[in-house]
Design a protein around this motif. Structure first.
Motif, short mmCIF file in Angstrom:
data_model
loop_
_atom_site.label_atom_id
_atom_site.label_comp_id
_atom_site.label_asym_id
_atom_site.label_seq_id
_atom_site.Cartn_x
_atom_site.Cartn_y
_atom_site.Cartn_z
N ALA A 170 38.84 49.78 40.34
CA ALA A 170 38.57 51.52 40.84
C ALA A 170 36.92 51.37 41.08
N GLU A 171 36.21 50.74 40.41
CA GLU A 171 34.88 50.67 40.48
C GLU A 171 34.57 50.01 41.99
N LEU A 172 35.06 48.75 42.08
CA LEU A 172 34.95 48.01 43.41
C LEU A 172 35.11 48.90 44.37
N THR A 173 36.35 49.51 44.48
CA THR A 173 36.93 50.57 45.66
C THR A 173 35.72 51.41 45.81
N ARG A 174 35.46 52.24 44.75
CA ARG A 174 34.53 53.38 44.91
C ARG A 174 33.23 52.73 45.85
N ARG A 175 32.58 51.81 45.16
CA ARG A 175 31.48 51.32 45.66
C ARG A 175 31.68 50.57 47.05
N LEU A 176 32.67 50.20 47.43
CA LEU A 176 32.92 49.56 48.94
C LEU A 176 33.11 50.83 49.81
N ARG A 177 33.59 51.78 49.29
CA ARG A 177 33.67 53.00 50.24
C ARG A 177 32.54 53.82 50.49
N ASP A 178 31.54 53.48 49.72
CA ASP A 178 29.79 54.02 49.92
C ASP A 178 28.97 53.13 50.26
N CYS A 179 29.33 52.05 51.26
CA CYS A 179 28.19 51.26 51.59
C CYS A 179 28.70 50.91 53.05
N ASP A 180 27.66 50.35 53.94
CA ASP A 180 27.87 49.92 55.08
C ASP A 180 28.45 48.29 55.11
N ALA A 181 27.53 47.74 54.50
CA ALA A 181 27.85 46.17 54.33
C ALA A 181 28.00 45.88 52.98
N ALA A 182 28.73 44.85 52.64
CA ALA A 182 29.01 44.47 51.02
C ALA A 182 29.06 43.02 50.92
N VAL A 183 28.76 42.60 49.64
CA VAL A 183 28.82 41.17 49.59
C VAL A 183 29.63 41.12 48.24
N ILE A 184 30.70 40.33 47.78
CA ILE A 184 31.10 40.39 46.56
C ILE A 184 31.06 38.98 45.94
N MET A 185 30.31 38.66 44.84
CA MET A 185 30.13 37.60 44.32
C MET A 185 31.05 37.46 42.99
N LYS A 186 31.13 35.96 42.72
CA LYS A 186 31.81 35.51 41.51
C LYS A 186 33.18 35.87 41.89
N THR A 187 33.76 35.40 42.95
CA THR A 187 34.98 35.69 43.34
C THR A 187 36.17 35.00 42.75
N GLY A 188 36.18 33.71 42.81
CA GLY A 188 36.93 32.96 42.02
C GLY A 188 38.32 33.47 41.60
N ARG A 189 38.34 33.57 40.24
CA ARG A 189 39.49 34.18 39.67
C ARG A 189 39.77 35.63 39.71
N ASN A 190 38.90 36.27 40.29
CA ASN A 190 38.95 37.58 40.34
C ASN A 190 39.43 37.95 41.70
N LEU A 191 39.96 37.04 42.68
CA LEU A 191 40.09 37.09 44.00
C LEU A 191 41.24 38.18 44.39
N SER A 192 42.30 38.24 43.55
CA SER A 192 43.47 38.91 43.79
C SER A 192 42.80 40.49 43.53
N ARG A 193 42.38 40.60 42.38
CA ARG A 193 41.69 42.22 42.28
C ARG A 193 40.71 42.59 43.10
N ILE A 194 39.80 41.70 43.45
CA ILE A 194 38.79 41.96 44.76
C ILE A 194 39.69 42.41 45.87
N ARG A 195 40.81 41.79 46.29
CA ARG A 195 41.43 41.80 47.68
C ARG A 195 42.18 43.34 47.41
N ALA A 196 42.69 43.57 46.42
CA ALA A 196 43.08 44.84 46.12
C ALA A 196 42.21 46.24 46.32
N ALA A 197 40.98 45.88 45.62
CA ALA A 197 39.78 46.99 45.94
C ALA A 197 39.63 46.91 47.49
N VAL A 198 39.52 46.09 48.00
CA VAL A 198 38.97 46.15 49.59
C VAL A 198 40.03 47.08 50.37
#
Lengths: 251, 251
Positions: A170-198
């Motif tokens: 939810a925090e990733l989603t909130r922040r992705l809504r509030d920026c123009d460009a974004a970089v998400i680091m430390k992807t690895g095993r967090n990928l499916s959660r990151i994709r859901a946030a995007v």
């Protein structure tokens, strides 16, 4: 640094850049090429990524100090005991490097840019009052990744947010809504959660996954098309669109 | 790039890094050293900062193309007419470079990292379907600045926000309240508004101003102590404190 003027040696942390050996800076290359002592972190039993990037620059006859992370099968990763073990490991290496640097330079290899999420900070914290420290900046891993996508990550007045992939969805989603460009680091095993946030932020169509940017295994894919199996060195990139300054804001 | 395979030359954009000539990468240095055509932006009547950084690497006998920004005293900066003048300037240079790159390589010098707020993007937009383009990433100006402050800008799970100093004060304040580490670019004449925004976010005690990071004129000051007279190449840095991942977020 005036408190360390009596010391003959320095701790030189050489930023190595995103992974391609020729993306090392001239200054870092010279420091490595002149080094008599070279230290680098690695996992036990591995060559070490930093050591591999710098391979062609390390002079014959230099002394190498492989700082191998402690491994144990008894302690859960992230437990207090494990943290204690790691702290003693950093303490020990800081002591050894401080001792060496009383009389001669020690070059510490560091992937990417040392002061940007770099592992060197654990030594830096422990050495800053005991040694003369010189940090050579490097090209960040994320810069290697956005360059690999073939277009600008930011232009005009874009706001860029850099997010660790360990944040809650939810925090990733909130922040992705509030920026123009974004970089998400430390992807690895967090990928499916990151994709859901995007997806939650409505930006999956713009999102790219870059694996091993600038390295021989480099792969670029749309995040929406990427499988769930993702190595550690992977970064999600959302490009900005060149925001215009607000009327009157530049005055 | 498959549509451009018949072209003999490439447009190579060489990222030059934050300003110190020895912070150029080995790859960019080699590209410049082998160049027969070198192009760079500059203001009329100036040597040009990019040209100055690369000075020691430019081979004798290469042809230099100084892309001088159009100046006029008749048109207000930022007006539609001025924008039109600039667009024609970029169109014209894109045409000239595309023509050259049909038969040989052209190296375009770019301060910092080309795809991170880089001026190259104006040419990139116009050349991407007409030339084989290769971009060499560079160390960002902000990295030179945070390295100059002598401590890590991000560690642990810090969120970093990069903000253009052209944003409105309330917007800057809001965003500074919502991040761990921050970089504010394009400081220059926006300094007093930026300072007010940092004070509004309660973070003035942590804020540093870095002027001409890695260059001979480098100066570091607490933002609270800095005067209002600020050159263009100045960046505000707020360091993160090593945020811990939220419980369960990494699972």
């Amino acid at each position: 640094m005036s408190g360390q003027d009596h010391l003959a040696g320095r701790v030189i942390c050489a930023g190595l850049g995103p992974g391609a050996p020729d993306l090392i800076s001239l200054r870092a290359a010279r420091a490595i090429g002149n080094a008599r002592h070279i230290a680098f972190f690695r996992k036990k039993g591995r060559a070490g990524r930093a050591r591999t990037i710098a391979e062609g620059l390390i002079p014959q006859g230099s002394t190498e100090h492989a700082m191998e992370y402690p491994v144990t099968t008894e302690l859960p990763f992230g437990s207090d005991e494990y943290r204690g073990l790691l702290a003693r490991f950093y303490d020990d290496w800081a002591d050894r490097i401080a001792t060496l640097a009383r009389s001669e330079d020690v070059v510490v290899l560091c992937e990417g840019d040392p002061f940007f999420y770099g592992s060197f900070m654990h030594l830096h914290l422990r050495l800053q009052t005991r040694a003369r420290i010189e940090v050579i900046p490097g090209i960040t891993g994320m810069s290697g990744c956005w360059t690999a996508t073939g277009r600008p990550v930011t232009w005009g007045d874009d706001v860029l947010t850099v997010l660790p992939g360990t944040l809650e969805q939810a925090e990733l989603t909130r922040r992705l809504r509030d920026c123009d460009a974004a970089v998400i680091m430390k992807t690895g095993r967090n990928l499916s959660r990151i994709r859901a946030a995007v997806i939650g932020a409505g930006r999956i169509a713009d999102a790219w996954l870059c694996i091993e940017g600038t390295m021989p295994g480099q792969r670029i894919a749309r995040l929406g098309d990427a499988g769930d199996d993702c190595p550690y060195f992977a970064t999600v990139i959302l490009h900005g669109n060149g925001r215009r300054p607000l009327a009157g804001a530049a005055e």
